[in-house]
Each structure stands twice: as C-alpha cells, then as structure tokens.
Design a protein around this motif. Structure first.
Motif, PDB file in Angstrom:
ATOM      1  N   UNK A 290       0.824  -1.219   0.000  1.00  0.00           N
ATOM      2  CA  UNK A 290       0.000   0.000   0.000  1.00  0.00           C
ATOM      3  C   UNK A 290       0.857   1.267   0.000  1.00  0.00           C
ATOM      4  N   UNK A 291       2.040   1.204   0.601  1.00  0.00           N
ATOM      5  CA  UNK A 291       2.917   2.368   0.644  1.00  0.00           C
ATOM      6  C   UNK A 291       3.536   2.694  -0.714  1.00  0.00           C
ATOM      7  N   UNK A 292       3.702   1.679  -1.575  1.00  0.00           N
ATOM      8  CA  UNK A 292       4.388   1.859  -2.863  1.00  0.00           C
ATOM      9  C   UNK A 292       3.469   1.925  -4.069  1.00  0.00           C
ATOM     10  N   UNK A 293       2.274   1.356  -3.973  1.00  0.00           N
ATOM     11  CA  UNK A 293       1.417   1.178  -5.147  1.00  0.00           C
ATOM     12  C   UNK A 293       0.938   2.519  -5.713  1.00  0.00           C
ATOM     13  N   UNK A 294       0.791   2.536  -7.023  1.00  0.00           N
ATOM     14  CA  UNK A 294       0.282   3.698  -7.759  1.00  0.00           C
ATOM     15  C   UNK A 294      -0.874   3.234  -8.644  1.00  0.00           C
ATOM     16  N   UNK A 295      -1.734   4.145  -9.063  1.00  0.00           N
ATOM     17  CA  UNK A 295      -2.862   3.756  -9.921  1.00  0.00           C
ATOM     18  C   UNK A 295      -2.406   2.986 -11.161  1.00  0.00           C
ATOM     19  N   UNK A 296      -3.118   1.897 -11.465  1.00  0.00           N
ATOM     20  CA  UNK A 296      -2.833   1.095 -12.648  1.00  0.00           C
ATOM     21  C   UNK A 296      -1.853  -0.038 -12.426  1.00  0.00           C
ATOM     22  N   UNK A 297      -1.269  -0.141 -11.238  1.00  0.00           N
ATOM     23  CA  UNK A 297      -0.308  -1.214 -10.990  1.00  0.00           C
ATOM     24  C   UNK A 297      -1.019  -2.505 -10.582  1.00  0.00           C
ATOM     25  N   UNK A 298      -0.273  -3.603 -10.617  1.00  0.00           N
ATOM     26  CA  UNK A 298      -0.834  -4.904 -10.287  1.00  0.00           C
ATOM     27  C   UNK A 298       0.078  -5.648  -9.324  1.00  0.00           C
ATOM     28  N   UNK A 299      -0.455  -6.719  -8.748  1.00  0.00           N
ATOM     29  CA  UNK A 299       0.297  -7.561  -7.836  1.00  0.00           C
ATOM     30  C   UNK A 299       0.176  -9.019  -8.267  1.00  0.00           C
ATOM     31  N   UNK A 300       1.109  -9.830  -7.808  1.00  0.00           N
ATOM     32  CA  UNK A 300       1.048 -11.271  -8.007  1.00  0.00           C
ATOM     33  C   UNK A 300       0.660 -11.876  -6.662  1.00  0.00           C
ATOM     34  N   UNK A 301      -0.453 -12.607  -6.651  1.00  0.00           N
ATOM     35  CA  UNK A 301      -1.005 -13.173  -5.423  1.00  0.00           C
ATOM     36  C   UNK A 301      -0.815 -14.687  -5.427  1.00  0.00           C
TER      37      UNK A 301
ATOM     38  N   UNK B  65       1.210 -15.179   0.063  1.00  0.00           N
ATOM     39  CA  UNK B  65       2.181 -14.174  -0.358  1.00  0.00           C
ATOM     40  C   UNK B  65       1.577 -13.256  -1.421  1.00  0.00           C
ATOM     41  N   UNK B  66       2.011 -12.014  -1.396  1.00  0.00           N
ATOM     42  CA  UNK B  66       1.662 -11.049  -2.434  1.00  0.00           C
ATOM     43  C   UNK B  66       2.952 -10.350  -2.835  1.00  0.00           C
ATOM     44  N   UNK B  67       3.237 -10.346  -4.129  1.00  0.00           N
ATOM     45  CA  UNK B  67       4.448  -9.718  -4.657  1.00  0.00           C
ATOM     46  C   UNK B  67       4.059  -8.475  -5.436  1.00  0.00           C
ATOM     47  N   UNK B  68       4.862  -7.427  -5.348  1.00  0.00           N
ATOM     48  CA  UNK B  68       4.607  -6.243  -6.142  1.00  0.00           C
ATOM     49  C   UNK B  68       4.753  -4.994  -5.306  1.00  0.00           C
ATOM     50  N   UNK B  69       4.275  -3.904  -5.798  1.00  0.00           N
ATOM     51  CA  UNK B  69       3.491  -3.708  -7.017  1.00  0.00           C
ATOM     52  C   UNK B  69       4.363  -3.701  -8.274  1.00  0.00           C
ATOM     53  N   UNK B  70       3.737  -4.077  -9.386  1.00  0.00           N
ATOM     54  CA  UNK B  70       4.392  -4.106 -10.689  1.00  0.00           C
ATOM     55  C   UNK B  70       3.635  -3.213 -11.665  1.00  0.00           C
ATOM     56  N   UNK B  71       4.293  -2.823 -12.729  1.00  0.00           N
ATOM     57  CA  UNK B  71       3.662  -2.007 -13.757  1.00  0.00           C
ATOM     58  C   UNK B  71       4.046  -0.549 -13.643  1.00  0.00           C
TER      59      UNK B  71
END
Length: 124
Positions: A58-69, A117-123
């Motif tokens: 939540x601290x790093x994510x930006x609009x339009x990004x995704x995660x690997x769950x 686990x959740x990896x990311x954010x990516x994109x």
C-alpha cells in the motif's frame, strides 16, 4: 530469457512467460503473515472484492499497478490489478473472478484468513 526491471517495487524478475511455474522458486518467497483479508464482498456470482491489509504494498502502489497473489502454499500465482488502496490504513483492494482453480482458492478465503504471499506492485 528476458528480464524486466520494476523500479517502483525494486525487483528485477524474468518476464513471467519465461519463468512459467518457477516464479516462486526464482523469487525465493516465504510466507508473509502481513497479508490478512479484512473485508470480503460478493459483487456477483463468482466475483469477489477483497480488502487486504498489505502495508508494504500500500505504501508503494500507484494507480494502474498490479500484484502477483499466491493464495496458499503450493497454489499457483494469480495476477490482479490493485483497484483501490489506502496508504494510511495500509490496505489494498482486489477484485477476483473465480474462473480457474487458483482464483477459486483465493475467493474461498474468509475474513481474517491470511494470504500466503503477495508480490509487487508491478507495472507503470
């Protein structure tokens, strides 16, 4: 093998197609108890909204990004777009359709259950 660099998440990972099922082994992931489902809503048949406590994402994510769950240990990964996030509360919101086995495992989790686990954010 092709590689991609994601500056926002500080990961360098091989392109997903190049890894196939070896993503977990490559990243050397382990169970993270910080990923707890704090709210779950049924939007429609086989479609769920999950609010997840994930402070680091939540601290790093930006609009339009995704995660690997990775919903549970020994279950394959799912790529999902982060549809909402709250940096103050440390939460992210994901919408999950239950159309394959992995998504059904994620959709079957309950409030207060942990996600493996959740990896990311990516994109971008």
């Amino acid at each position: 093998m092709s590689y991609c660099l994601n500056i926002a998440s500080e990961f360098v990972i091989p392109a997903v197609g190049a890894l196939g099922g070896g993503l977990r082994a490559f990243l050397g992931y382990k169970k993270m108890s910080e990923f707890r489902i704090i709210n779950k809503q049924v939007i429609a048949k086989d479609i769920k909204r999950l609010d997840i406590r994930a402070r680091s994402i939540a601290q790093k994510v930006r609009p339009g990004q995704y995660v690997i769950v990775i919903p549970k240990e020994k279950v394959s990964w799912i790529t999902l777009t982060v549809v909402e996030f709250d940096q103050q509360k440390g939460t992210i919101t994901l919408i999950c359709g239950e159309f394959n086995a992995e998504e059904k495992v994620l959709g079957g989790l309950h409030i207060n259950d942990f996600i493996f686990s959740i990896l990311g954010p990516f994109g971008q």
